[in-house]
Enzyme design. Structure first.
Site, mmCIF file in Angstrom:
data_model
loop_
_atom_site.group_PDB
_atom_site.id
_atom_site.type_symbol
_atom_site.label_atom_id
_atom_site.label_comp_id
_atom_site.label_asym_id
_atom_site.label_seq_id
_atom_site.Cartn_x
_atom_site.Cartn_y
_atom_site.Cartn_z
ATOM 1 N N SER A 135 0.876 -1.184 0.000
ATOM 2 C CA SER A 135 0.000 0.000 0.000
ATOM 3 C C SER A 135 0.901 1.218 0.000
ATOM 4 O O SER A 135 2.081 1.127 0.382
ATOM 5 C CB SER A 135 -0.846 -0.011 1.281
ATOM 6 O OG SER A 135 -1.439 1.258 1.503
ATOM 7 N N TYR A 148 -1.755 -0.876 10.568
ATOM 8 C CA TYR A 148 -1.923 -1.225 9.149
ATOM 9 C C TYR A 148 -0.704 -0.749 8.345
ATOM 10 O O TYR A 148 -0.107 -1.522 7.583
ATOM 11 C CB TYR A 148 -3.205 -0.589 8.593
ATOM 12 C CG TYR A 148 -3.394 -0.856 7.117
ATOM 13 C CD1 TYR A 148 -3.775 -2.121 6.668
ATOM 14 C CD2 TYR A 148 -3.170 0.141 6.164
ATOM 15 C CE1 TYR A 148 -3.935 -2.379 5.309
ATOM 16 C CE2 TYR A 148 -3.324 -0.108 4.811
ATOM 17 C CZ TYR A 148 -3.706 -1.369 4.383
ATOM 18 O OH TYR A 148 -3.857 -1.620 3.036
HETATM 19 N N1 LIG Z 1 -8.712 -0.709 -0.908
HETATM 20 C C1 LIG Z 1 -7.694 0.063 -0.611
HETATM 21 O O1 LIG Z 1 -7.829 1.288 -0.436
HETATM 22 C C2 LIG Z 1 -6.296 -0.514 -0.557
HETATM 23 C C3 LIG Z 1 -5.217 0.362 -0.754
HETATM 24 C C4 LIG Z 1 -3.924 -0.146 -0.716
HETATM 25 C C5 LIG Z 1 -3.709 -1.479 -0.485
HETATM 26 N N2 LIG Z 1 -4.777 -2.314 -0.274
HETATM 27 C C6 LIG Z 1 -4.489 -3.729 -0.012
HETATM 28 O O2 LIG Z 1 -4.936 -4.455 -1.137
HETATM 29 C C7 LIG Z 1 -5.337 -5.774 -0.745
HETATM 30 C C8 LIG Z 1 -6.729 -6.067 -1.280
HETATM 31 O O3 LIG Z 1 -7.626 -5.177 -0.665
HETATM 32 P P1 LIG Z 1 -9.060 -4.843 -1.276
HETATM 33 O O4 LIG Z 1 -9.147 -3.367 -1.348
HETATM 34 O O5 LIG Z 1 -9.304 -5.648 -2.485
HETATM 35 O O6 LIG Z 1 -9.965 -5.302 -0.044
HETATM 36 P P2 LIG Z 1 -11.253 -6.240 0.046
HETATM 37 O O7 LIG Z 1 -12.188 -5.953 -1.083
HETATM 38 O O8 LIG Z 1 -11.747 -6.046 1.443
HETATM 39 O O9 LIG Z 1 -10.638 -7.697 -0.129
HETATM 40 C C9 LIG Z 1 -9.940 -8.347 0.890
HETATM 41 C C10 LIG Z 1 -9.905 -9.823 0.571
HETATM 42 O O10 LIG Z 1 -9.212 -10.502 1.634
HETATM 43 C C11 LIG Z 1 -9.941 -11.669 1.976
HETATM 44 N N3 LIG Z 1 -9.715 -12.039 3.360
HETATM 45 C C12 LIG Z 1 -9.940 -11.299 4.472
HETATM 46 N N4 LIG Z 1 -9.660 -12.005 5.574
HETATM 47 C C13 LIG Z 1 -9.232 -13.226 5.148
HETATM 48 C C14 LIG Z 1 -8.803 -14.406 5.810
HETATM 49 N N5 LIG Z 1 -8.728 -14.480 7.151
HETATM 50 N N6 LIG Z 1 -8.455 -15.479 5.063
HETATM 51 C C15 LIG Z 1 -8.541 -15.425 3.706
HETATM 52 N N7 LIG Z 1 -8.917 -14.342 3.026
HETATM 53 C C16 LIG Z 1 -9.274 -13.259 3.747
HETATM 54 C C17 LIG Z 1 -11.412 -11.264 1.756
HETATM 55 O O11 LIG Z 1 -12.220 -12.392 1.491
HETATM 56 P P3 LIG Z 1 -13.154 -13.143 2.537
HETATM 57 O O12 LIG Z 1 -13.830 -12.095 3.370
HETATM 58 O O13 LIG Z 1 -14.081 -13.929 1.665
HETATM 59 O O14 LIG Z 1 -12.233 -14.009 3.321
HETATM 60 C C18 LIG Z 1 -11.287 -10.457 0.463
HETATM 61 O O15 LIG Z 1 -11.331 -11.304 -0.644
HETATM 62 C C19 LIG Z 1 -5.222 -5.796 0.785
HETATM 63 O O16 LIG Z 1 -4.015 -6.423 1.137
HETATM 64 C C20 LIG Z 1 -5.214 -4.340 1.173
HETATM 65 O O17 LIG Z 1 -4.522 -4.126 2.370
HETATM 66 C C21 LIG Z 1 -6.057 -1.864 -0.318
#
Ligand SMILES: NC(=O)c1ccc[n+]([C@@H]2O[C@H](COP(=O)([O-])OP(=O)(O)OC[C@H]3O[C@@H](n4cnc5c(N)ncnc54)[C@H](OP(=O)(O)O)[C@@H]3O)[C@@H](O)[C@H]2O)c1
Length: 256
Positions: A135, A148
């Site tokens: 991130s 985080y």
């Molecule tokens: N969105 C942002 O602003 C942003 C910015 C920078 C970086 N990121 C990073 O990008 C990545 C993806 O984020 P996103 O924005 O796509 O978020 P998201 O839509 O909330 O997706 C998170 C994913 O992680 C899975 N997950 C959560 N807990 C889990 C567990 N215990 N075991 C297995 N899977 C699990 C969730 O699936 P289930 O609930 O089905 O398990 C979901 O598929 C993350 O690492 C996040 O930190 C996000």
């Protein structure tokens, strides 16, 4: 059998990675889609076909990690691409966020990502690629999102060291460092406190972030940073003292 493994595949950027791999990377025979919600993984199969193999697992549960390890050992696939997208963030000052929430970030963002990567490595051959979702929060400490940001600094540091170690094996590691991206991430992130309003103005489209991340991974870039504003932010965080930036951040917080 050449496969891709995508964690966090049920939502947001993870499901976009699955889409991009199925649509563009025809050299990959199967995509193992990992996340907890089986129903959402089955939706991916409906959308993208049987090339997607749903694998409902909780990556913070040792039993489920063992299931992944056993499946790898039994099938001995060649993993061309590993995408570690599962991750979560919870906004709030360190002393205020309940400790279970804090530890859940560390368990998933650090522990699970590390264990999945190390478990998959024996199945990766020369030419393989690893994509780790860090991130822009990885670039410096962040008040109100401290654990985080620290967990994502770990991901960035881990990925850089791993990339260097794997160079002789011809495997590259790309850290993806976007700013805010419009996904379900914020549903969990805002469970105790809302995000600052400015984030809304910088929200990126997950498909565009993933498209660039895949392009950068295929060009074996170490870093993938989406959007000119985040690129500029990354440069500022590199050249300005973090103590100064933390003070500025804190001053802005009193205005929100
Ligand atoms: N969105 C942002 O602003 C942003 C910015 C920078 C970086 N990121 C990073 O990008 C990545 C993806 O984020 P996103 O924005 O796509 O978020 P998201 O839509 O909330 O997706 C998170 C994913 O992680 C899975 N997950 C959560 N807990 C889990 C567990 N215990 N075991 C297995 N899977 C699990 C969730 O699936 P289930 O609930 O089905 O398990 C979901 O598929 C993350 O690492 C996040 O930190 C996000």
């Amino acid at each position: 059998m050449r496969i891709a493994i995508v964690t966090g595949a049920s939502s947001g950027m993870g499901s976009e990675f699955v889409r991009e791999i199925v649509k563009v990377h025809r050299e990959i025979d199967e995509v193992w889609a990992l996340a907890r919600h089986r129903d959402k993984l089955l939706e991916l199969v409906k959308k993208y076909g049987i090339k997607v193999r749903p694998m409902p697992v909780d990556l913070t549960d040792e039993k489920d990690i063992n299931f992944l390890k056993q499946t790898l050992a039994a099938e001995n696939p060649s993993v061309s691409l590993l995408v570690n997208s599962a991750g979560l963030g919870i906004i709030g000052n360190i002393a205020e966020v309940p400790i279970e929430d804090t530890l859940s970030m560390i368990d998933l963002n650090i522990r699970a990502l590390t264990e999945v990567t190390v478990s998959v490595l024996p199945f990766m051959k020369r030419g393989g690629r690893i994509v780790n979702l860090a991130s822009s929060a990885a670039f410096m400490p962040q008040t109100g999102f401290g654990v985080y940001a620290a967990s994502k600094s770990y991901v960035l540091s881990f990925s850089r060291a791993l990339g260097m170690e794997l160079r002789p094996r011809g495997i590259s590691v790309t850290s993806v460092c976007p700013g805010p991206v419009k996904t379900a991430f914020f549903n969990t992130a805002e469970k105790h406190r809302k995000s600052p309003a400015w984030k809304e103005r910088f929200m990126a489209d997950p498909r565009a972030v993933v498209h660039l991340a895949m392009k950068d991974a295929y060009n074996r870039r170490e870093l993938s940073v989406y959007s000119p504003s985040m690129k500029a932010g990354a440069v500022l965080m590199k050249i300005l003292p973090h103590s100064f930036l933390l003070n500025v951040m804190q001053a802005f917080k009193t205005i929100w």
